[in-house]
Write a protein that holds these residues in place. Structure first.
Motif, short mmCIF file in Angstrom:
data_model
loop_
_atom_site.label_atom_id
_atom_site.label_comp_id
_atom_site.label_asym_id
_atom_site.label_seq_id
_atom_site.Cartn_x
_atom_site.Cartn_y
_atom_site.Cartn_z
N THR A 83 0.84 -1.19 0.00
CA THR A 83 0.00 0.00 0.00
C THR A 83 0.87 1.24 0.00
O THR A 83 1.88 1.31 0.70
CB THR A 83 -0.91 0.02 1.24
OG1 THR A 83 -1.73 -1.14 1.23
CG2 THR A 83 -1.79 1.26 1.26
N GLU B 237 0.30 5.45 0.45
CA GLU B 237 -0.68 6.48 0.80
C GLU B 237 -0.08 7.84 0.46
O GLU B 237 1.04 8.16 0.83
CB GLU B 237 -1.03 6.43 2.28
CG GLU B 237 -2.10 7.45 2.65
CD GLU B 237 -2.62 7.32 4.06
OE1 GLU B 237 -3.22 8.28 4.55
OE2 GLU B 237 -2.42 6.25 4.68
N ALA C 237 0.13 7.68 -9.18
CA ALA C 237 -0.80 6.57 -9.42
C ALA C 237 -0.36 5.73 -10.61
O ALA C 237 -0.37 4.49 -10.55
CB ALA C 237 -2.22 7.10 -9.64
N VAL D 68 -7.81 8.88 -11.90
CA VAL D 68 -7.27 9.45 -10.68
C VAL D 68 -7.30 10.98 -10.76
O VAL D 68 -7.64 11.65 -9.79
CB VAL D 68 -5.84 8.93 -10.40
CG1 VAL D 68 -5.16 9.73 -9.30
CG2 VAL D 68 -5.90 7.46 -10.03
N VAL E 144 -5.10 9.79 -1.03
CA VAL E 144 -5.12 8.80 -2.11
C VAL E 144 -4.41 7.56 -1.58
O VAL E 144 -3.25 7.64 -1.15
CB VAL E 144 -4.40 9.33 -3.37
CG1 VAL E 144 -4.47 8.30 -4.49
CG2 VAL E 144 -4.99 10.66 -3.82
N LEU F 78 -3.26 3.77 -2.62
CA LEU F 78 -3.02 2.87 -3.75
C LEU F 78 -2.65 1.51 -3.18
O LEU F 78 -1.68 1.41 -2.41
CB LEU F 78 -1.90 3.42 -4.62
CG LEU F 78 -2.10 4.87 -5.06
CD1 LEU F 78 -1.16 5.78 -4.31
CD2 LEU F 78 -1.94 5.02 -6.54
N SER G 21 -6.01 -1.32 -6.65
CA SER G 21 -7.11 -0.40 -6.35
C SER G 21 -6.58 0.94 -5.86
O SER G 21 -5.48 1.04 -5.30
CB SER G 21 -8.05 -1.01 -5.31
OG SER G 21 -7.39 -1.16 -4.07
N ILE G 22 -7.39 1.95 -6.11
CA ILE G 22 -7.08 3.31 -5.68
C ILE G 22 -8.31 3.88 -5.00
O ILE G 22 -9.42 3.78 -5.54
CB ILE G 22 -6.68 4.20 -6.87
CG1 ILE G 22 -5.45 3.64 -7.57
CG2 ILE G 22 -6.45 5.65 -6.41
CD1 ILE G 22 -5.05 4.38 -8.83
N ARG H 16 -13.64 4.59 -4.82
CA ARG H 16 -12.75 3.42 -4.90
C ARG H 16 -12.81 2.87 -6.31
O ARG H 16 -13.89 2.58 -6.83
CB ARG H 16 -13.17 2.34 -3.91
CG ARG H 16 -12.21 1.17 -3.90
CD ARG H 16 -12.66 0.08 -2.93
NE ARG H 16 -11.66 -0.94 -2.79
CZ ARG H 16 -11.41 -1.89 -3.70
NH1 ARG H 16 -12.10 -1.94 -4.82
NH2 ARG H 16 -10.45 -2.79 -3.50
N SER I 105 -10.83 0.06 -9.11
CA SER I 105 -9.85 -1.03 -9.20
C SER I 105 -9.75 -1.55 -10.62
O SER I 105 -10.69 -1.46 -11.41
CB SER I 105 -10.18 -2.15 -8.22
OG SER I 105 -11.34 -2.83 -8.60
#
Length: 156
Positions: A3, A5, A22, A43, A65, A67, A75-76, A144, A146
């Motif tokens: 992840t 952030e 992203a 995004v 955000v 990721l 997913s974002i 969300r 993905s």
């Protein structure tokens, strides 16, 4: 599950940075190269929407955000801190997303441009991303999105 952030102040000039991060993280996670433009655009729309909501409601908290690389997908989540419909913020005159404008005679006049931009941004995101979910509550909203990861080719 890896992840990343990203938190940035609600300024339009930071949206480009979020798009670049992203795309880089999606590429590293194994998202197909042909889909990276869609990731970047989606995004950008989600972050622009969050920045606009923060600025129009006078919220100084950062846009978030997240990721996430999962086993078969990437997913974002783009989060804002604007209270949604039915929360305390909506009752105090903050127009909630998805609320029916002009519900009663005592309601403040909604900003038709802001609502139109919000709806247009969500329509663009929905057109770019097959798997999208929009949530809002008292603590804010989250979009969300993905995408599937490219399966690793197995050599026989």
């Amino acid at each position: 599950m890896a992840t990343v952030e990203l938190r940035f102040s609600a300024q339009p000039e930071h949206v480009r940075t979020a798009r670049l991060v992203a795309a880089a993280v999606a590429r590293r996670a194994g998202v197909d190269e042909a889909v990276l433009d869609e990731v970047r655009l989606a995004v950008g729309e989600a972050c622009s929407r969050a920045v606009g909501l923060h600025r129009s409601h006078g919220i100084t908290a950062p846009v978030t955000v997240i990721l996430t690389e999962e086993e078969k997908s990437f997913s974002i989540e783009v989060g804002d801190e604007v209270p949604g419909p039915g929360s305390d913020g909506a009752a105090s005159g903050v127009s909630g997303r998805g609320a029916t404008p002009g519900v009663g005679p005592d309601e403040p006049e909604p900003d038709p441009e802001g609502d139109g931009e919000d709806e247009m941004g969500l329509a663009v995101i929905s057109g770019l991303v097959d798997d999208v979910e929009v949530r809002s509550g008292a603590d804010g909203g989250v979009i969300r999105m993905s995408w599937p990861k490219t399966p690793a080719t197995v050599q026989p």
